[in-house]
Motif scaffolding. Sequence first.
Motif, PDB file in Angstrom:
ATOM      1  N   UNK A 152       0.515  21.743 -28.884  1.00  0.00           N
ATOM      2  CA  UNK A 152      -0.856  22.184 -29.154  1.00  0.00           C
ATOM      3  C   UNK A 152      -1.868  21.383 -28.326  1.00  0.00           C
ATOM      4  N   UNK A 153      -2.847  22.096 -27.801  1.00  0.00           N
ATOM      5  CA  UNK A 153      -3.877  21.455 -26.996  1.00  0.00           C
ATOM      6  C   UNK A 153      -3.686  21.634 -25.506  1.00  0.00           C
ATOM      7  N   UNK A 154      -2.448  21.864 -25.069  1.00  0.00           N
ATOM      8  CA  UNK A 154      -2.208  22.159 -23.656  1.00  0.00           C
ATOM      9  C   UNK A 154      -2.528  23.627 -23.390  1.00  0.00           C
ATOM     10  N   UNK A 155      -3.081  23.915 -22.240  1.00  0.00           N
ATOM     11  CA  UNK A 155      -3.265  25.323 -21.872  1.00  0.00           C
ATOM     12  C   UNK A 155      -1.930  25.878 -21.416  1.00  0.00           C
ATOM     13  N   UNK A 156      -1.814  27.198 -21.446  1.00  0.00           N
ATOM     14  CA  UNK A 156      -0.582  27.832 -20.989  1.00  0.00           C
ATOM     15  C   UNK A 156      -0.348  27.524 -19.514  1.00  0.00           C
ATOM     16  N   UNK A 157      -1.424  27.460 -18.737  1.00  0.00           N
ATOM     17  CA  UNK A 157      -1.290  27.122 -17.314  1.00  0.00           C
ATOM     18  C   UNK A 157      -0.768  25.702 -17.145  1.00  0.00           C
ATOM     19  N   UNK A 158      -1.275  24.767 -17.932  1.00  0.00           N
ATOM     20  CA  UNK A 158      -0.820  23.378 -17.843  1.00  0.00           C
ATOM     21  C   UNK A 158       0.655  23.267 -18.207  1.00  0.00           C
ATOM     22  N   UNK A 159       1.060  23.964 -19.258  1.00  0.00           N
ATOM     23  CA  UNK A 159       2.453  23.912 -19.688  1.00  0.00           C
ATOM     24  C   UNK A 159       3.370  24.487 -18.622  1.00  0.00           C
ATOM     25  N   UNK A 160       2.978  25.618 -18.052  1.00  0.00           N
ATOM     26  CA  UNK A 160       3.783  26.266 -17.020  1.00  0.00           C
ATOM     27  C   UNK A 160       3.884  25.354 -15.795  1.00  0.00           C
ATOM     28  N   UNK A 161       2.753  24.778 -15.379  1.00  0.00           N
ATOM     29  CA  UNK A 161       2.763  23.886 -14.216  1.00  0.00           C
ATOM     30  C   UNK A 161       3.709  22.700 -14.450  1.00  0.00           C
ATOM     31  N   UNK A 162       3.619  22.085 -15.621  1.00  0.00           N
ATOM     32  CA  UNK A 162       4.450  20.919 -15.914  1.00  0.00           C
ATOM     33  C   UNK A 162       5.932  21.276 -15.897  1.00  0.00           C
ATOM     34  N   UNK A 163       6.272  22.419 -16.473  1.00  0.00           N
ATOM     35  CA  UNK A 163       7.668  22.848 -16.505  1.00  0.00           C
ATOM     36  C   UNK A 163       8.198  23.090 -15.101  1.00  0.00           C
ATOM     37  N   UNK A 164       7.463  23.863 -14.306  1.00  0.00           N
ATOM     38  CA  UNK A 164       7.932  24.190 -12.963  1.00  0.00           C
ATOM     39  C   UNK A 164       7.991  22.948 -12.084  1.00  0.00           C
ATOM     40  N   UNK A 165       7.026  22.058 -12.253  1.00  0.00           N
ATOM     41  CA  UNK A 165       7.075  20.809 -11.493  1.00  0.00           C
ATOM     42  C   UNK A 165       8.299  19.996 -11.891  1.00  0.00           C
ATOM     43  N   UNK A 166       8.605  19.965 -13.184  1.00  0.00           N
ATOM     44  CA  UNK A 166       9.796  19.230 -13.640  1.00  0.00           C
ATOM     45  C   UNK A 166      11.050  19.777 -12.957  1.00  0.00           C
ATOM     46  N   UNK A 167      11.126  21.086 -12.809  1.00  0.00           N
ATOM     47  CA  UNK A 167      12.313  21.698 -12.212  1.00  0.00           C
ATOM     48  C   UNK A 167      12.346  21.534 -10.700  1.00  0.00           C
ATOM     49  N   UNK A 168      11.219  21.770 -10.039  1.00  0.00           N
ATOM     50  CA  UNK A 168      11.221  21.886  -8.576  1.00  0.00           C
ATOM     51  C   UNK A 168      10.352  20.850  -7.858  1.00  0.00           C
ATOM     52  N   UNK A 169       9.726  19.936  -8.596  1.00  0.00           N
ATOM     53  CA  UNK A 169       8.915  18.922  -7.938  1.00  0.00           C
ATOM     54  C   UNK A 169       9.715  18.061  -6.979  1.00  0.00           C
ATOM     55  N   UNK A 170      11.015  17.943  -7.237  1.00  0.00           N
ATOM     56  CA  UNK A 170      11.894  17.161  -6.369  1.00  0.00           C
ATOM     57  C   UNK A 170      11.903  17.679  -4.935  1.00  0.00           C
ATOM     58  N   UNK A 171      11.502  18.949  -4.750  1.00  0.00           N
ATOM     59  CA  UNK A 171      11.491  19.550  -3.415  1.00  0.00           C
ATOM     60  C   UNK A 171      10.095  19.575  -2.788  1.00  0.00           C
ATOM     61  N   UNK A 172       9.142  18.936  -3.420  1.00  0.00           N
ATOM     62  CA  UNK A 172       7.792  18.924  -2.872  1.00  0.00           C
ATOM     63  C   UNK A 172       7.028  20.202  -3.107  1.00  0.00           C
ATOM     64  N   UNK A 173       7.447  20.997  -4.084  1.00  0.00           N
ATOM     65  CA  UNK A 173       6.724  22.227  -4.406  1.00  0.00           C
ATOM     66  C   UNK A 173       5.302  21.891  -4.835  1.00  0.00           C
TER      67      UNK A 173
END
Length: 479
Positions: A152-173
């Motif tokens: 609660x308190x996170x926007x849907x955009x923030x949650x989506x960004x954090x999830x995708x970064x967790x998965x693919x941030x290792x590649x510099x996405x």
Amino acid sequence: MAALIAARQQHKVPRATLVSELLAQNSHLPDAEAAIDNIQALAAESTFTVTTGHQVCLMGGPMFTLYKIATTIAMARDLAALHPQYRFVPILWMATEDHDWEEINHYFAGFANKITYPANFVGPVGRHVLNESIASILPADLPAQLRAFYVPGHSLAEAFRSLIHHLFGQFGLVILDADRPSLKQSFASAIARELRGEGMAAPVRATSKALEEMGFKAQIYPRDINLFYLGDGTRQLIDRQEGGFKLKDGERTWTEAAMHSELQAHPEHFSPNVALRPVYQETILPNLAYIGGWAEVGYWLQLRDGFRVHGTFYPMVVPRLHATIVQTDQAEDWDSLGLPLAAIAQPIHVLNDLYLAQHWDEATLTAAIAAVDTAFVGLSTLVEEVDPTLATGIRAEQARSDNAFDNLRKKFKKALRNRNPQPYQAIAALKNAIEPENIAQQRTLNFTSFRAIDPQKLAQILVQNAAWQNSEGKWITLP
């Protein structure tokens, strides 16, 4: 590619604004060094982007969302190897301005297990702030690190960004939310052109008509004005009326002068629709290629002449990875049946026949039936010399016999399967577990369906398999 790069260089983008906005959006993410390095590189004219886009679906949405991202990363990586004098940055464009809540408020933990977030929202979905009910729809075994994104308190955009970064941030996405005033300011001239009725409508309709005459089905249908209004917190279509404009679903109106004053003061109040959003993308990104599904590739083809009207660079459009994931034990069980992995895409009755053919030679039954047919032909020839009407009756009997033998063939195969039902039961179980008939795995299952593998490792496997030069479907066996 060299020609594409040269053409892209003729279209300048607001690099300083882009870098500033991307740093503001991504710097707070953990382990973001590779992404930050890529963002800073975008300040140089020798750096280009490869982009995909998707809605901010709950828990990342269906697997094809990840396939789009993986293909984008793979293409940027490969272009860097081919053209070391340039830099290529993978970008995910979050479609935060979309307003179709029903499309993004759920995910599938299994083919028949749709999990829906029990909340309502009107307006750009990326702005929705998660409420307490979000906890009730997360998988019970979701790692705490991922669970922390959806609170609660996170926007849907923030949650989506954090999830995708967790998965693919290792590649510099690098992840971009273009629902920002500074970026919309860079797009204001295109917005004004749409308001004047000089934008996408006429050229896209003409291109669509030409494509349909060639046998292609149109994927999108442009409007006279391809813009929504966001200024009141909702997202409503803008229509023209005599002397000015109005909202399609509301009562608010503007004169021509008032609308253009609104644009000058608040470009962020305007949101491009599906026909105009790609132009926005290419206006603010130094982009070379867009990665999309087949439907997206189709509608990008409709847009080419619209890009010319707006004076915007038109990128290479590349189909994403199309894949089906098979877990190790499933692959081993399938291999024991002696069938190729790709055969799983076939209907169950075809799979049953493929397996049966390995253990029974249908030619023996076919030969026996053919012998009966030959006897009918010989008998018909014999009696026709005496009385042709008798031959007609024999041929009718032969037709009835052929139908009976078709039924016999089906019943015979069923009897053979019933003598040893276990492998056929295994075929049905595996087929239904991996990709049931009439259900595409990649358009249904979420990454949480593959709990046996670490999500970051899964992302690595997807990138390894994302051959962007080849759009044929892949079968990926997890280790």
